[in-house]
Design a protein around this motif. Sequence first.
Motif, PDB file in Angstrom:
ATOM      1  N   TYR A  91      -2.649  -0.466   4.029  1.00  0.00           N
ATOM      2  CA  TYR A  91      -3.367  -0.433   2.767  1.00  0.00           C
ATOM      3  C   TYR A  91      -2.753  -1.384   1.753  1.00  0.00           C
ATOM      4  N   ALA A  92      -3.630  -2.152   1.115  1.00  0.00           N
ATOM      5  CA  ALA A  92      -3.219  -3.085   0.064  1.00  0.00           C
ATOM      6  C   ALA A  92      -3.331  -2.394  -1.283  1.00  0.00           C
ATOM      7  N   ASP A  93      -2.484  -2.788  -2.206  1.00  0.00           N
ATOM      8  CA  ASP A  93      -2.539  -2.271  -3.569  1.00  0.00           C
ATOM      9  C   ASP A  93      -3.911  -2.601  -4.158  1.00  0.00           C
ATOM     10  N   TYR A  99       0.146  -6.237   0.285  1.00  0.00           N
ATOM     11  CA  TYR A  99       0.338  -5.307   1.391  1.00  0.00           C
ATOM     12  C   TYR A  99       1.548  -5.738   2.209  1.00  0.00           C
ATOM     13  N   VAL A 162      -6.215  -4.547   7.378  1.00  0.00           N
ATOM     14  CA  VAL A 162      -5.711  -4.347   6.020  1.00  0.00           C
ATOM     15  C   VAL A 162      -6.899  -3.981   5.152  1.00  0.00           C
ATOM     16  N   ARG A 164      -8.057  -2.625   1.152  1.00  0.00           N
ATOM     17  CA  ARG A 164      -7.661  -2.368  -0.239  1.00  0.00           C
ATOM     18  C   ARG A 164      -7.817  -0.879  -0.494  1.00  0.00           C
ATOM     19  N   GLN A 165      -6.827  -0.264  -1.130  1.00  0.00           N
ATOM     20  CA  GLN A 165      -6.879   1.165  -1.409  1.00  0.00           C
ATOM     21  C   GLN A 165      -8.091   1.485  -2.285  1.00  0.00           C
TER      22      GLN A 165
END
Length: 177
Positions: A91-93, A99, A162, A164-165
Amino acid sequence: YHAYVGGGSNSLAVTCAEADSITVTRMDNDTPLTPDGSNAFTIPDFTGTLMLRVDGVKDKDVKGKDVTSVFLLVSRDTTAPILTLSAPVFYADRAAGTYQITGTADAGSKILYGKNNESVYAAGDGSFAIPGTLGENQTSGVLNLCAQDSAGNLSAQQFALVARQAETYAVTVTTDG
């Protein structure tokens, strides 16, 4: 010394500024290897391990020659390293898109990733981390990875997803009684 080679042709380059000549001899049958003219020697086909003796010879005045020998154990390695990701999705910020992909591979192996084969090395315990950032409007991405050992063997390719959150909301639940 100990070296690992994979399949295909391999060569050994030897340098010694003080030597007038360099020879490399296969120890199992006492056969000298043929140099290519620039002190590089083709490693012959073998199975398992092969011991080589590398001799640096310095011609002395009238008293003969001074020979320094070192031994090199060459091992054939055709086993691919194992690459394991620590999660199926990373998960990316949400705001920054940053990430980190983590996992394990054979200690010291090179982890190749991305379109340009960027790389990081696995630590002594096999762990590695690859930082990255999603584009501003990008909600997800896929990064392909593989591990390469010192003999040049490549692991099976892995894909890291990946995402995004998602935006989070505070939810309050109350009950009657």
